[in-house]
Enzyme design. Structure first.
Site, PDB file in Angstrom:
ATOM      1  N   TYR A 101       0.905  -1.185   0.126  1.00  8.85           N
ATOM      2  CA  TYR A 101      -0.069  -0.034   0.146  1.00  8.85           C
ATOM      3  C   TYR A 101       0.951   1.327   0.026  1.00  8.85           C
ATOM      4  O   TYR A 101       1.842   1.362   0.824  1.00  8.85           O
ATOM      5  CB  TYR A 101      -1.018  -0.010   1.249  1.00  8.85           C
ATOM      6  CG  TYR A 101      -2.329  -0.168   0.785  1.00  8.85           C
ATOM      7  CD1 TYR A 101      -2.882   1.056   0.085  1.00  8.85           C
ATOM      8  CD2 TYR A 101      -3.243  -1.238   1.087  1.00  8.85           C
ATOM      9  CE1 TYR A 101      -4.335   0.763  -0.410  1.00  8.85           C
ATOM     10  CE2 TYR A 101      -4.493  -1.249   0.514  1.00  8.85           C
ATOM     11  CZ  TYR A 101      -4.861  -0.041  -0.072  1.00  8.85           C
ATOM     12  OH  TYR A 101      -6.319  -0.330  -0.591  1.00  8.85           O
ATOM     13  N   ARG A 109      -1.460  -2.036 -18.697  1.00  9.55           N
ATOM     14  CA  ARG A 109      -2.786  -1.579 -18.502  1.00  9.55           C
ATOM     15  C   ARG A 109      -2.577  -0.747 -17.502  1.00  9.55           C
ATOM     16  O   ARG A 109      -2.314  -0.863 -16.600  1.00  9.55           O
ATOM     17  CB  ARG A 109      -3.880  -2.777 -18.282  1.00  9.55           C
ATOM     18  CG  ARG A 109      -3.997  -3.698 -19.295  1.00  9.55           C
ATOM     19  CD  ARG A 109      -5.490  -4.238 -19.193  1.00  9.55           C
ATOM     20  NE  ARG A 109      -6.399  -3.330 -19.346  1.00  9.55           N
ATOM     21  CZ  ARG A 109      -6.868  -3.267 -20.815  1.00  9.55           C
ATOM     22  NH1 ARG A 109      -6.361  -4.097 -21.729  1.00  9.55           N
ATOM     23  NH2 ARG A 109      -7.564  -2.407 -21.094  1.00  9.55           N
ATOM     24  N   THR A 160      -3.685   6.426 -21.588  1.00  5.96           N
ATOM     25  CA  THR A 160      -3.553   5.092 -21.263  1.00  5.96           C
ATOM     26  C   THR A 160      -1.911   4.818 -21.558  1.00  5.96           C
ATOM     27  O   THR A 160      -1.402   5.463 -22.328  1.00  5.96           O
ATOM     28  CB  THR A 160      -4.433   3.962 -22.031  1.00  5.96           C
ATOM     29  OG1 THR A 160      -4.141   4.176 -23.287  1.00  5.96           O
ATOM     30  CG2 THR A 160      -5.955   4.324 -21.565  1.00  5.96           C
ATOM     31  N   LYS A 205      -1.975   1.079 -24.934  1.00  7.18           N
ATOM     32  CA  LYS A 205      -2.499   0.776 -26.399  1.00  7.18           C
ATOM     33  C   LYS A 205      -1.216   1.164 -27.478  1.00  7.18           C
ATOM     34  O   LYS A 205      -0.260   0.259 -27.178  1.00  7.18           O
ATOM     35  CB  LYS A 205      -3.493   1.958 -26.549  1.00  7.18           C
ATOM     36  CG  LYS A 205      -4.721   1.833 -25.682  1.00  7.18           C
ATOM     37  CD  LYS A 205      -5.720   2.827 -26.247  1.00  7.18           C
ATOM     38  CE  LYS A 205      -6.876   3.133 -25.106  1.00  7.18           C
ATOM     39  NZ  LYS A 205      -7.918   2.401 -24.992  1.00  7.18           N
ATOM     40  N   ASP A 242      -6.833  14.020 -24.395  1.00  5.25           N
ATOM     41  CA  ASP A 242      -6.672  12.675 -24.004  1.00  5.25           C
ATOM     42  C   ASP A 242      -6.011  11.956 -25.088  1.00  5.25           C
ATOM     43  O   ASP A 242      -6.692  11.448 -26.228  1.00  5.25           O
ATOM     44  CB  ASP A 242      -8.114  12.079 -23.949  1.00  5.25           C
ATOM     45  CG  ASP A 242      -8.448  10.734 -23.602  1.00  5.25           C
ATOM     46  OD1 ASP A 242      -7.045   9.899 -23.588  1.00  5.25           O
ATOM     47  OD2 ASP A 242      -9.260  10.222 -23.185  1.00  5.25           O
TER      48      ASP A 242
HETATM   49  N1  PLP Z   1      -9.846   7.619 -23.284  1.00  4.12           N
HETATM   50  C1  PLP Z   1      -9.786   6.953 -24.664  1.00  4.12           C
HETATM   51  C2  PLP Z   1      -9.553   8.127 -25.860  1.00  4.12           C
HETATM   52  C3  PLP Z   1      -9.908   5.826 -25.059  1.00  4.12           C
HETATM   53  O1  PLP Z   1      -9.830   5.338 -26.104  1.00  4.12           O
HETATM   54  C4  PLP Z   1     -10.146   5.004 -23.644  1.00  4.12           C
HETATM   55  C5  PLP Z   1     -10.444   3.362 -23.843  1.00  4.12           C
HETATM   56  O2  PLP Z   1     -10.719   2.863 -24.940  1.00  4.12           O
HETATM   57  C6  PLP Z   1      -9.858   5.554 -22.578  1.00  4.12           C
HETATM   58  C7  PLP Z   1      -9.967   6.753 -22.296  1.00  4.12           C
HETATM   59  C8  PLP Z   1     -10.314   4.455 -21.314  1.00  4.12           C
HETATM   60  O3  PLP Z   1      -9.205   3.804 -20.876  1.00  4.12           O
HETATM   61  P1  PLP Z   1      -9.341   2.500 -20.016  1.00  4.12           P
HETATM   62  O4  PLP Z   1     -10.069   1.751 -20.636  1.00  4.12           O
HETATM   63  O5  PLP Z   1      -7.740   2.312 -19.573  1.00  4.12           O
HETATM   64  O6  PLP Z   1      -9.992   2.984 -18.823  1.00  4.12           O
END
Ligand code: PLP
Length: 489
Positions: A76, A291, A282, A285, A253
């Site tokens: 933790y 992950r 993320t 990808k 994002d």
């Molecule tokens: N933001 C975008 C643009 C995404 O395409 C995704 C997932 O496909 C996410 C956020 C969410 O990611 P996670 O599945 O790791 O929560």
């Protein structure tokens, strides 16, 4: 799998060592619950045997995967590096500091917060950080207090109303935006009043003048950029200009295209990091890590971002932060830039191969890792196309196209992505062959009739033997580029 480790020579010795590690690990797991060990082995076999074109997936290296299976998981460590609410966090401090340092260097970012457990979490952290910096902090200052707990009940009630009264402008879902960008099924849609910008109905491209006009009318606190299914680059310098004009905070994002930013394929106006106030992503990808999620921030948002735990996150996942450090170290190798460029070159080859064989693509092509095919030209819904392709060993996902008449469940599109097969070593020829196989399947699939005689949106029929023939043809290409070569399980 040519791109995972720096050189082919080390790749095979790493894989041989990893074989022994995985065999032992599966034995240990199998002694407790053999069905889990079997499922892990079966997943590798399935991934090896299919053409994986899911745009959000990849194959992490054995080093990244192995970093997640150990005792760092047991610790933790709420708080931040050197400032924890638990004792004994010295090793977690090491891995978290390393992950953040690699991330700052990789992306040229002033600040990196590597604790988010996923992309959704990273976005939540970013949204709360903007609310905290732009709404809560000024309110506290006005009330002459340093902490929300010092507010009177009446002032706190007023501040909560103000926090809940903010606006977000993001890309519409059918143009390729993401649920977390203010849409109702997600908490972001309950936190913010949302409005969307779409794409030009003719070209399918982002219309920056229309975004500007909408932003002027709507006056959002947050202008969101980034996407899950838009097959083109975004000019973040222009998005920042729009945000500045209306006093909005630009949050980008880059979950999907972080690997292309890391590999400097998206540079200058197309690199979000110097232009956005806050960038979320993320790590699993196109970036090819474990992950997880991450937030990069300009200094004015750094403190608020670092309060992600406990604001919206539970305790950090130290084993995953360690794997992020390993993945970012891999992405800082010169070879990663070549990988990122091949992702885009391969997407162009896939797009051209599909178009040449009669498929219709949203925006007519791609300049990132995504190809969005409008399958209505084949007389199919996205759901039918996805299922027929899966039968034939081609793994894709259905996706809405702009103004989709079939909605978000059946859809009229399939989304294809090149990061995973590029990791496997596929080049232009293999992607052209993949395009051929896809068009063969789609053009030999027909909707079956429902009871009232109208075409079904889900059921379909394919030519006899087509799925097996396609699997055999795919195997020929896949065998030339084995997944985790030398890894024997
Ligand atoms: N933001 C975008 C643009 C995404 O395409 C995704 C997932 O496909 C996410 C956020 C969410 O990611 P996670 O599945 O790791 O929560």
């Amino acid at each position: 799998m040519t791109d995972v480790t720096p050189t082919d020579a080390t790749a095979s010795s790493v894989a041989a060592t990893a074989s022994a590690a995985y065999r032992s690990a599966l034995q240990v797991i199998g002694a407790v619950e053999p069905r889990v060990a079997d499922a892990i082995g079966a997943e590798l076999a399935d991934q090896r045997a299919s053409l994986k074109l899911i745009a959000s997936e990849n194959y992490a290296s054995p080093a990244v995967l192995l970093t997640m299976g150990n005792w760092l998981s047991d610790k933790y460590a709420e708080g931040t590096v050197g400032h924890r609410f638990y004792a004994g966090c010295q090793n977690v401090d090491t891995v978290e500091a390393l992950a953040a340092e690699h991330a700052r260097e990789l992306f040229g970012a002033p600040h990196a917060y590597v604790q988010p457990h996923s992309g959704i979490d990273a976005n939540l952290v970013a949204f709360w950080a903007v609310l905290a910096s732009r709404v809560e902090a000024p309110a506290l200052e006005k009330a002459g207090v340093r902490h929300v707990n010092e507010l009177t009940d009446a002032d706190w009630a007023a501040l909560r109303r103000q926090l809940g009264d903010q606006r977000m402008l993001g890309m519409s879902l059918d143009a390729g935006g993401h649920l977390t960008h203010g849409f109702r099924p997600n908490i972001s849609g309950k936190m913010f009043e949302q409005s969307s910008y779409g794409t030009d109905p003719g070209s399918g491209l982002l219309d920056y003048d229309a975004v500007r006009e909408r932003a002027r009318e709507f006056r959002p606190l947050i202008l969101m950029a980034g996407y899950s299914a838009y097959p083109r680059r975004v000019d973040f310098a222009r998005m920042r200009e729009i945000a500045d004009e209306v006093g909005a905070t630009l949050v980008v994002d880059m979950a999907h295209f972080a690997g292309l930013v890391a590999g400097k394929v998206f540079a200058g106006d197309f690199d979000p990091v110097p232009h956005a106030h806050v960038v979320t992503t993320t790590t699993h990808k196109s970036l090819r890590g474990p992950r997880g999620g991450m937030v990069l921030a300009q200094p004015e948002f750094a403190d608020a971002v670092d309060r992600g735990c406990p604001m919206v996150l539970g305790g950090p996942l130290p084993h995953v932060m360690a794997a992020k450090a390993v993945a970012f170290a891999e992405a800082r190798q010169p070879a990663f830039a070549g990988y990122a460029q091949r992702i885009v070159d391969n997407a162009v080859s896939l797009a051209e191969g599909l178009t040449r064989r009669g498929a219709t693509l949203v925006t007519g092509g791609t300049d990132n890792h995504i190809v969005l095919v409008d399958v209505s030209g084949f007389g199919l819904t996205g759901r039918q196309a996805e299922s027929a392709l899966l039968d034939a060993g081609i793994v894709t996902n259905r996706n809405a196209v702009p103004a989709d008449p079939n909605g978000a469940w059946y859809t009229s599109g399939i989304r294809l992505g090149t990061p995973a097969l590029t990791t496997r070593g596929f080049g232009a020829d293999e992607f052209d062959r993949t395009a051929e196989l896809i068009v063969d399947v789609l053009s030999s699939t027909t909707p079956t009739a429902t009871r009232d005689g109208s075409p079904s949106k889900a059921k379909y029929a394919t030519a006899d033997g087509l799925a097996d023939r396609t699997r055999d043809a795919a195997a020929e290409v896949l065998d030339r580029h084995p997944l985790y070569p030398g890894l024997e399980l």
